[in-house]
Design a protein around this motif. Structure first.
Motif, PDB file in Angstrom:
ATOM      1  N   VAL A 103      44.800  14.114  50.056  1.00  0.00           N
ATOM      2  CA  VAL A 103      45.152  12.703  49.900  1.00  0.00           C
ATOM      3  C   VAL A 103      44.855  12.011  51.229  1.00  0.00           C
ATOM      4  CG1 VAL A 103      47.010  11.061  49.504  1.00  0.00           C
ATOM      5  CG2 VAL A 103      46.967  13.212  48.246  1.00  0.00           C
ATOM      6  N   ILE A 104      44.111  10.903  51.170  1.00  0.00           N
ATOM      7  CA  ILE A 104      43.841  10.136  52.384  1.00  0.00           C
ATOM      8  C   ILE A 104      44.735   8.911  52.379  1.00  0.00           C
ATOM      9  CG2 ILE A 104      42.070   8.923  53.695  1.00  0.00           C
ATOM     10  CD1 ILE A 104      39.996  10.493  52.127  1.00  0.00           C
ATOM     11  N   MET A 105      45.462   8.685  53.429  1.00  0.00           N
ATOM     12  CA  MET A 105      46.266   7.467  53.479  1.00  0.00           C
ATOM     13  C   MET A 105      46.416   6.918  54.896  1.00  0.00           C
ATOM     14  SD  MET A 105      49.791   9.254  52.207  1.00  0.00           S
ATOM     15  CE  MET A 105      50.713   7.740  52.061  1.00  0.00           C
ATOM     16  N   ASP A 106      46.721   5.624  54.991  1.00  0.00           N
ATOM     17  CA  ASP A 106      46.889   4.971  56.286  1.00  0.00           C
ATOM     18  C   ASP A 106      48.257   5.293  56.867  1.00  0.00           C
ATOM     19  OD1 ASP A 106      44.472   3.877  55.819  1.00  0.00           O
ATOM     20  OD2 ASP A 106      45.151   1.781  55.687  1.00  0.00           O
ATOM     21  N   GLN A 110      51.323   1.012  54.614  1.00  0.00           N
ATOM     22  CA  GLN A 110      50.818   0.076  53.602  1.00  0.00           C
ATOM     23  C   GLN A 110      50.455   0.833  52.324  1.00  0.00           C
ATOM     24  OE1 GLN A 110      47.800  -2.092  56.012  1.00  0.00           O
ATOM     25  NE2 GLN A 110      48.820  -3.894  55.178  1.00  0.00           N
ATOM     26  N   HIS A 111      50.226   2.124  52.482  1.00  0.00           N
ATOM     27  CA  HIS A 111      49.988   2.981  51.323  1.00  0.00           C
ATOM     28  C   HIS A 111      51.293   3.709  51.046  1.00  0.00           C
ATOM     29  CE1 HIS A 111      45.472   3.170  52.576  1.00  0.00           C
ATOM     30  NE2 HIS A 111      45.805   2.010  52.038  1.00  0.00           N
ATOM     31  N   PRO A 112      52.011   3.285  50.012  1.00  0.00           N
ATOM     32  CA  PRO A 112      53.365   3.810  49.806  1.00  0.00           C
ATOM     33  C   PRO A 112      53.374   5.330  49.577  1.00  0.00           C
ATOM     34  CG  PRO A 112      52.930   1.913  48.390  1.00  0.00           C
ATOM     35  CD  PRO A 112      51.634   2.294  49.006  1.00  0.00           C
ATOM     36  N   PRO A 113      54.092   6.084  50.417  1.00  0.00           N
ATOM     37  CA  PRO A 113      54.127   7.544  50.284  1.00  0.00           C
ATOM     38  C   PRO A 113      54.656   8.011  48.934  1.00  0.00           C
ATOM     39  CG  PRO A 113      54.991   6.899  52.415  1.00  0.00           C
ATOM     40  CD  PRO A 113      54.801   5.641  51.632  1.00  0.00           C
ATOM     41  N   GLU A 114      55.478   7.173  48.289  1.00  0.00           N
ATOM     42  CA  GLU A 114      56.042   7.637  47.013  1.00  0.00           C
ATOM     43  C   GLU A 114      54.973   7.781  45.930  1.00  0.00           C
ATOM     44  OE1 GLU A 114      57.172   5.269  48.878  1.00  0.00           O
ATOM     45  OE2 GLU A 114      57.445   3.350  47.844  1.00  0.00           O
ATOM     46  N   LEU A 115      53.777   7.229  46.169  1.00  0.00           N
ATOM     47  CA  LEU A 115      52.729   7.325  45.154  1.00  0.00           C
ATOM     48  C   LEU A 115      52.029   8.681  45.167  1.00  0.00           C
ATOM     49  CD1 LEU A 115      51.086   3.804  45.398  1.00  0.00           C
ATOM     50  CD2 LEU A 115      52.756   4.648  43.767  1.00  0.00           C
ATOM     51  N   VAL A 116      52.222   9.446  46.228  1.00  0.00           N
ATOM     52  CA  VAL A 116      51.523  10.727  46.331  1.00  0.00           C
ATOM     53  C   VAL A 116      51.895  11.635  45.155  1.00  0.00           C
ATOM     54  CG1 VAL A 116      51.238  12.799  47.728  1.00  0.00           C
ATOM     55  CG2 VAL A 116      51.304  10.562  48.826  1.00  0.00           C
TER      56      VAL A 116
END
Ligand code: UDP
Ligand code: MG
Length: 339
Positions: A103-106, A110-116
Protein backbone atom coordinates in the motif's frame (compact mmCIF):
# COMPACT_ATOMS: atom_id res chain seq x y z
CA UNK A 1 -12.37 -15.33 -13.23
CA UNK A 2 -9.20 -13.27 -13.55
CA UNK A 3 -7.61 -14.70 -10.45
CA UNK A 4 -4.15 -16.23 -10.45
CA UNK A 5 -3.62 -19.69 -9.11
CA UNK A 6 -1.22 -18.26 -6.60
CA UNK A 7 -3.90 -15.95 -5.24
CA UNK A 8 -6.53 -18.65 -4.98
CA UNK A 9 -4.02 -20.74 -3.17
CA UNK A 10 -3.24 -17.94 -0.77
CA UNK A 11 -6.74 -16.68 -0.01
CA UNK A 12 -7.46 -16.99 3.67
CA UNK A 13 -3.81 -17.27 4.55
CA UNK A 14 -1.85 -14.59 6.29
CA UNK A 15 -0.17 -12.17 3.95
CA UNK A 16 2.55 -9.66 4.53
CA UNK A 17 1.29 -6.17 3.77
CA UNK A 18 3.94 -3.51 3.17
CA UNK A 19 3.02 0.11 3.71
CA UNK A 20 5.23 2.43 1.68
CA UNK A 21 5.36 6.04 2.84
CA UNK A 22 7.41 8.74 1.10
CA UNK A 23 8.34 11.44 3.59
CA UNK A 24 9.81 14.84 2.91
CA UNK A 25 10.07 17.20 5.85
CA UNK A 26 7.27 15.50 7.73
CA UNK A 27 8.57 15.85 11.29
CA UNK A 28 5.30 17.44 12.37
CA UNK A 29 3.12 14.45 11.48
CA UNK A 30 5.26 11.36 11.18
CA UNK A 31 4.85 10.07 14.74
CA UNK A 32 1.15 10.76 14.72
CA UNK A 33 0.85 9.06 11.33
CA UNK A 34 2.64 5.93 12.52
CA UNK A 35 0.59 5.73 15.68
CA UNK A 36 -2.66 6.21 13.82
CA UNK A 37 -1.71 3.66 11.18
CA UNK A 38 -0.59 0.96 13.60
CA UNK A 39 -3.79 1.45 15.57
CA UNK A 40 -5.86 0.90 12.42
CA UNK A 41 -3.79 -2.06 11.29
CA UNK A 42 -4.57 -3.99 14.45
CA UNK A 43 -7.92 -4.70 12.83
CA UNK A 44 -6.22 -6.58 10.01
CA UNK A 45 -5.41 -10.27 10.26
CA UNK A 46 -2.22 -9.94 8.28
CA UNK A 47 1.38 -9.16 9.07
CA UNK A 48 2.56 -5.68 8.25
CA UNK A 49 5.80 -3.91 7.58
CA UNK A 50 6.38 -0.20 7.10
CA UNK A 51 8.77 1.18 4.57
CA UNK A 52 9.37 4.86 5.26
CA UNK A 53 11.40 6.62 2.62
CA UNK A 54 13.05 9.80 3.80
CA UNK A 55 13.41 11.84 0.65
CA UNK A 56 16.35 13.93 1.81
CA UNK A 57 14.38 15.81 4.47
CA UNK A 58 16.03 18.83 5.97
CA UNK A 59 14.21 18.56 9.28
CA UNK A 60 14.20 15.84 11.94
CA UNK A 61 12.22 13.33 9.85
CA UNK A 62 15.11 10.87 9.60
CA UNK A 63 15.91 10.81 13.30
CA UNK A 64 12.20 10.35 14.07
CA UNK A 65 12.12 7.43 11.65
CA UNK A 66 15.16 5.90 13.31
CA UNK A 67 13.42 6.21 16.66
CA UNK A 68 10.35 4.50 15.22
CA UNK A 69 12.53 1.68 13.89
CA UNK A 70 13.97 1.18 17.35
CA UNK A 71 10.62 0.92 19.06
CA UNK A 72 8.80 -0.97 16.31
CA UNK A 73 10.72 -3.83 14.62
CA UNK A 74 8.35 -3.73 11.64
CA UNK A 75 9.64 -0.31 10.62
CA UNK A 76 12.13 -0.07 7.77
CA UNK A 77 13.51 3.25 6.74
CA UNK A 78 15.42 4.22 3.64
CA UNK A 79 17.06 7.61 3.57
CA UNK A 80 18.16 9.38 0.40
CA UNK A 81 21.34 11.37 0.01
CA UNK A 82 19.26 14.36 -1.07
CA UNK A 83 15.72 15.22 -2.18
CA UNK A 84 14.96 13.13 -5.27
CA UNK A 85 11.22 13.76 -5.39
CA UNK A 86 8.16 11.72 -4.51
CA UNK A 87 8.36 9.54 -7.62
CA UNK A 88 11.84 8.35 -6.67
CA UNK A 89 10.75 7.87 -3.08
CA UNK A 90 7.84 5.67 -4.15
CA UNK A 91 10.12 3.65 -6.41
CA UNK A 92 12.53 3.08 -3.53
CA UNK A 93 9.64 2.08 -1.29
CA UNK A 94 8.45 -0.49 -3.81
CA UNK A 95 11.97 -1.87 -4.20
CA UNK A 96 12.47 -2.24 -0.48
CA UNK A 97 9.00 -3.60 0.23
CA UNK A 98 8.87 -7.37 0.55
CA UNK A 99 5.13 -7.80 1.11
CA UNK A 100 2.62 -9.88 -0.84
CA UNK A 101 0.79 -6.63 -1.31
CA UNK A 102 2.00 -3.06 -1.01
CA UNK A 103 0.00 0.00 0.00
CA UNK A 104 1.42 3.40 -0.95
CA UNK A 105 0.28 6.34 1.11
CA UNK A 106 1.28 9.88 2.07
CA UNK A 107 2.66 10.69 5.48
CA UNK A 108 0.48 13.75 5.99
CA UNK A 109 -2.67 11.85 7.03
CA UNK A 110 -4.48 13.03 3.92
CA UNK A 111 -4.80 9.37 3.02
CA UNK A 112 -6.93 8.02 5.85
CA UNK A 113 -5.21 4.98 7.44
CA UNK A 114 -8.56 3.40 8.23
CA UNK A 115 -9.01 2.70 4.51
CA UNK A 116 -6.13 0.23 4.42
CA UNK A 117 -8.35 -2.46 5.91
CA UNK A 118 -10.87 -1.97 3.11
CA UNK A 119 -8.10 -2.11 0.52
CA UNK A 120 -6.78 -5.39 1.86
CA UNK A 121 -10.28 -6.88 1.83
CA UNK A 122 -10.82 -5.84 -1.77
CA UNK A 123 -7.41 -7.25 -2.67
CA UNK A 124 -8.36 -10.58 -1.11
CA UNK A 125 -11.36 -10.65 -3.46
CA UNK A 126 -8.95 -10.88 -6.36
CA UNK A 127 -8.04 -7.33 -7.33
CA UNK A 128 -4.42 -6.60 -8.12
CA UNK A 129 -4.84 -2.87 -7.78
CA UNK A 130 -7.14 -1.32 -5.23
CA UNK A 131 -7.31 2.35 -6.04
CA UNK A 132 -8.55 5.04 -3.70
CA UNK A 133 -10.20 7.89 -5.53
CA UNK A 134 -10.60 11.15 -3.67
CA UNK A 135 -13.74 13.14 -4.04
CA UNK A 136 -13.17 16.79 -4.77
CA UNK A 137 -15.63 17.92 -2.08
CA UNK A 138 -14.26 20.92 -0.27
CA UNK A 139 -11.72 21.79 -2.95
CA UNK A 140 -11.62 25.27 -4.35
CA UNK A 141 -13.82 25.66 -7.44
CA UNK A 142 -10.88 26.78 -9.56
CA UNK A 143 -8.94 23.69 -8.58
CA UNK A 144 -11.87 21.42 -9.44
CA UNK A 145 -12.37 23.05 -12.82
CA UNK A 146 -8.70 23.01 -13.79
CA UNK A 147 -8.42 19.38 -12.75
CA UNK A 148 -11.46 18.47 -14.81
CA UNK A 149 -10.20 20.32 -17.87
CA UNK A 150 -6.75 18.81 -17.50
CA UNK A 151 -8.02 15.23 -17.34
CA UNK A 152 -10.27 15.77 -20.31
CA UNK A 153 -7.29 17.07 -22.27
CA UNK A 154 -4.79 14.47 -21.15
CA UNK A 155 -7.09 11.52 -21.75
CA UNK A 156 -7.47 12.63 -25.33
CA UNK A 157 -3.72 12.27 -25.67
CA UNK A 158 -2.34 9.51 -23.50
CA UNK A 159 -2.75 5.83 -24.27
CA UNK A 160 -3.71 4.82 -20.76
CA UNK A 161 -6.74 6.13 -18.94
CA UNK A 162 -6.04 8.62 -16.18
CA UNK A 163 -8.84 9.39 -13.76
CA UNK A 164 -9.37 12.63 -11.89
CA UNK A 165 -8.95 12.18 -8.16
CA UNK A 166 -6.94 9.01 -8.53
CA UNK A 167 -3.42 9.39 -7.24
CA UNK A 168 -0.75 7.28 -5.67
CA UNK A 169 -2.87 6.09 -2.75
CA UNK A 170 -3.46 2.49 -3.68
CA UNK A 171 -2.73 -1.13 -2.97
CA UNK A 172 -0.71 -3.16 -5.44
CA UNK A 173 -0.40 -6.93 -5.52
CA UNK A 174 3.05 -8.45 -5.66
CA UNK A 175 2.82 -9.09 -9.38
CA UNK A 176 1.67 -5.53 -10.02
CA UNK A 177 4.59 -4.22 -7.94
CA UNK A 178 7.00 -6.40 -9.89
CA UNK A 179 5.51 -5.12 -13.12
CA UNK A 180 5.95 -1.50 -12.02
CA UNK A 181 9.53 -2.22 -10.95
CA UNK A 182 10.14 -3.72 -14.36
CA UNK A 183 9.50 -0.31 -15.91
CA UNK A 184 12.92 1.21 -15.47
CA UNK A 185 12.39 4.53 -17.21
CA UNK A 186 14.05 7.52 -15.63
CA UNK A 187 11.18 9.99 -16.06
CA UNK A 188 8.59 8.40 -13.87
CA UNK A 189 4.97 9.45 -13.97
CA UNK A 190 3.53 6.94 -11.55
CA UNK A 191 -0.10 7.70 -12.23
CA UNK A 192 0.53 6.64 -15.80
CA UNK A 193 2.78 3.71 -14.90
CA UNK A 194 0.17 2.22 -12.59
CA UNK A 195 -2.50 2.60 -15.24
CA UNK A 196 -0.18 1.11 -17.85
CA UNK A 197 0.43 -1.99 -15.75
CA UNK A 198 -3.27 -2.81 -15.66
CA UNK A 199 -4.36 -6.12 -14.05
CA UNK A 200 -7.78 -6.47 -12.40
CA UNK A 201 -8.37 -3.22 -10.59
CA UNK A 202 -11.08 -1.73 -8.45
CA UNK A 203 -11.62 1.88 -7.47
CA UNK A 204 -13.41 3.20 -4.42
CA UNK A 205 -14.07 6.75 -3.32
CA UNK A 206 -12.97 8.45 -0.16
CA UNK A 207 -13.22 11.91 1.21
CA UNK A 208 -9.94 13.74 1.10
CA UNK A 209 -8.80 15.04 4.47
CA UNK A 210 -7.17 18.42 4.79
CA UNK A 211 -3.48 18.34 5.60
CA UNK A 212 -3.13 18.39 9.38
CA UNK A 213 0.38 19.75 9.82
CA UNK A 214 3.18 21.00 7.64
CA UNK A 215 2.63 22.29 4.14
CA UNK A 216 1.92 20.84 0.74
CA UNK A 217 5.10 20.76 -1.30
CA UNK A 218 3.33 21.68 -4.51
CA UNK A 219 3.53 25.15 -5.93
CA UNK A 220 1.43 26.18 -8.90
CA UNK A 221 4.45 26.02 -11.20
CA UNK A 222 5.26 22.50 -10.06
CA UNK A 223 1.70 21.39 -10.69
CA UNK A 224 1.91 22.84 -14.17
CA UNK A 225 5.16 20.99 -14.82
CA UNK A 226 3.71 17.79 -13.42
CA UNK A 227 0.79 18.16 -15.81
CA UNK A 228 3.10 18.69 -18.77
CA UNK A 229 5.17 15.68 -17.70
CA UNK A 230 2.08 13.54 -17.69
CA UNK A 231 1.18 14.68 -21.13
CA UNK A 232 4.58 14.14 -22.66
CA UNK A 233 6.01 11.18 -20.83
CA UNK A 234 3.28 8.85 -21.86
CA UNK A 235 2.95 9.07 -25.61
CA UNK A 236 4.21 10.75 -28.72
CA UNK A 237 0.95 12.34 -29.73
CA UNK A 238 2.14 15.92 -29.20
CA UNK A 239 4.71 15.20 -31.93
CA UNK A 240 1.95 13.86 -34.15
CA UNK A 241 -0.12 16.95 -33.34
CA UNK A 242 2.83 19.11 -34.42
CA UNK A 243 2.89 17.35 -37.79
CA UNK A 244 -0.84 17.86 -38.29
CA UNK A 245 -0.65 21.50 -37.25
CA UNK A 246 2.17 22.00 -39.72
CA UNK A 247 0.11 20.42 -42.49
CA UNK A 248 -2.87 22.56 -41.59
CA UNK A 249 -0.82 25.74 -41.73
CA UNK A 250 0.69 24.63 -45.01
CA UNK A 251 -2.73 24.17 -46.60
CA UNK A 252 -3.95 27.52 -45.26
CA UNK A 253 -0.83 29.13 -46.71
CA UNK A 254 -1.41 27.39 -50.06
CA UNK A 255 -5.00 28.67 -50.21
CA UNK A 256 -3.91 32.15 -49.28
CA UNK A 257 -1.15 32.07 -51.91
CA UNK A 258 -3.64 30.97 -54.56
CA UNK A 259 -5.98 33.80 -53.57
CA UNK A 260 -3.17 36.41 -53.67
CA UNK A 261 -1.91 35.22 -57.03
CA UNK A 262 -5.47 35.11 -58.36
CA UNK A 263 -6.28 38.62 -57.18
CA UNK A 264 -2.95 39.93 -58.53
CA UNK A 265 -3.77 38.41 -61.92
CA UNK A 266 -7.22 40.01 -61.97
CA UNK A 267 -6.60 43.37 -60.26
CA UNK A 268 -2.91 43.82 -60.80
CA UNK A 269 -0.37 44.06 -58.00
CA UNK A 270 -1.08 46.50 -55.19
CA UNK A 271 1.57 47.14 -52.55
CA UNK A 272 -0.32 47.06 -49.20
CA UNK A 273 0.09 43.89 -47.21
CA UNK A 274 2.77 44.94 -44.80
CA UNK A 275 0.61 44.29 -41.72
CA UNK A 276 -0.59 40.92 -43.00
CA UNK A 277 3.01 39.95 -43.67
CA UNK A 278 4.16 40.88 -40.19
CA UNK A 279 1.30 39.07 -38.53
CA UNK A 280 1.89 35.94 -40.58
CA UNK A 281 5.63 35.95 -39.93
CA UNK A 282 5.29 36.41 -36.19
CA UNK A 283 2.49 33.85 -35.94
CA UNK A 284 4.48 31.28 -37.88
CA UNK A 285 7.59 31.99 -35.85
CA UNK A 286 5.55 31.40 -32.69
CA UNK A 287 4.15 28.14 -33.98
CA UNK A 288 7.63 26.99 -34.93
CA UNK A 289 9.02 27.84 -31.54
CA UNK A 290 6.28 25.79 -29.88
CA UNK A 291 7.00 22.84 -32.12
CA UNK A 292 10.73 23.03 -31.53
CA UNK A 293 9.87 23.15 -27.84
CA UNK A 294 7.78 19.98 -28.13
CA UNK A 295 10.59 18.20 -29.94
CA UNK A 296 13.04 19.54 -27.37
CA UNK A 297 10.94 18.07 -24.57
CA UNK A 298 11.24 14.62 -26.08
CA UNK A 299 14.94 15.01 -26.76
CA UNK A 300 15.41 16.18 -23.19
CA UNK A 301 13.75 13.01 -22.02
CA UNK A 302 15.93 10.87 -24.27
CA UNK A 303 18.94 12.69 -22.85
CA UNK A 304 17.99 11.73 -19.32
CA UNK A 305 17.14 8.17 -20.29
CA UNK A 306 20.44 7.48 -22.04
CA UNK A 307 22.45 8.67 -19.07
CA UNK A 308 21.03 5.75 -17.13
CA UNK A 309 21.58 7.40 -13.81
CA UNK A 310 20.06 5.75 -10.75
CA UNK A 311 16.71 7.16 -9.67
CA UNK A 312 17.98 7.83 -6.16
CA UNK A 313 20.97 7.29 -3.88
CA UNK A 314 20.52 5.71 -0.50
CA UNK A 315 22.51 7.19 2.31
CA UNK A 316 21.32 5.10 5.23
CA UNK A 317 18.80 2.32 5.76
CA UNK A 318 17.98 -0.60 8.01
CA UNK A 319 16.50 -2.62 5.17
CA UNK A 320 17.58 -4.58 2.12
CA UNK A 321 15.89 -4.13 -1.24
CA UNK A 322 13.47 -6.99 -1.76
CA UNK A 323 13.15 -6.73 -5.49
CA UNK A 324 16.45 -6.78 -7.32
CA UNK A 325 16.68 -4.13 -10.03
CA UNK A 326 15.67 -5.44 -13.41
CA UNK A 327 19.26 -5.59 -14.62
CA UNK A 328 20.07 -8.22 -12.03
CA UNK A 329 16.89 -10.15 -12.69
CA UNK A 330 17.78 -10.27 -16.36
CA UNK A 331 21.30 -11.40 -15.54
CA UNK A 332 19.88 -14.28 -13.54
CA UNK A 333 17.52 -15.28 -16.31
CA UNK A 334 20.30 -15.16 -18.86
CA UNK A 335 22.42 -17.40 -16.66
CA UNK A 336 19.73 -20.07 -16.81
CA UNK A 337 19.38 -19.59 -20.50
CA UNK A 338 23.10 -20.00 -21.23
CA UNK A 339 23.29 -23.06 -19.07
N1 UDP B 1 7.02 13.97 -0.75
C1 UDP B 1 8.27 13.39 -1.00
N2 UDP B 1 9.19 14.09 -1.72
C2 UDP B 1 8.96 15.34 -2.21
C3 UDP B 1 7.68 15.89 -1.97
C4 UDP B 1 6.74 15.19 -1.25
O1 UDP B 1 8.51 12.27 -0.58
O2 UDP B 1 9.85 15.90 -2.83
C5 UDP B 1 6.02 13.23 0.03
C6 UDP B 1 5.42 13.99 1.21
O3 UDP B 1 6.20 13.84 2.36
C7 UDP B 1 4.06 13.35 1.36
C8 UDP B 1 3.70 12.98 -0.07
O4 UDP B 1 4.93 12.94 -0.81
O5 UDP B 1 4.10 12.18 2.14
C9 UDP B 1 2.73 13.97 -0.72
O6 UDP B 1 3.26 15.29 -0.62
P1 UDP B 1 2.34 16.56 -0.39
O7 UDP B 1 1.43 16.31 0.76
O8 UDP B 1 3.26 17.72 -0.29
O9 UDP B 1 1.54 16.62 -1.73
P2 UDP B 1 -0.04 16.84 -1.90
O10 UDP B 1 -0.75 16.00 -0.89
O11 UDP B 1 -0.25 18.30 -1.67
O12 UDP B 1 -0.32 16.41 -3.30
MG1 MG C 1 -0.54 15.93 0.97
Amino acid sequence: MPITDAREFRTGETMLISIVVPCYNEEAVIDRFHEHLTRELRAIDHDCEFVYVDDGSKDRTLSLLKNLAETDPRVRYVSFSRNFGKEAAMLAGLRYASGDAVVIMDADLQHPPELVKRMVELHAQGHDQVIAKRTRDGDRVTRVLTARAYYRLINRFVDVELVDGVGDFRLLSRRAVDAVLGLTEYNRFSKGLFAWVGFPSVTFEYENAVREEGRSKWTFGQLLNYGADGLISFNNKPLRAAVYLGLLLLSVAALYAAWIVGSAAVNGVDTPGYVTLLVVITALAGVQMVMVGVIGEYIGRIYYEVKRRPHFLVQSTNAVPAAAPLKDQLKDQLKDFVR
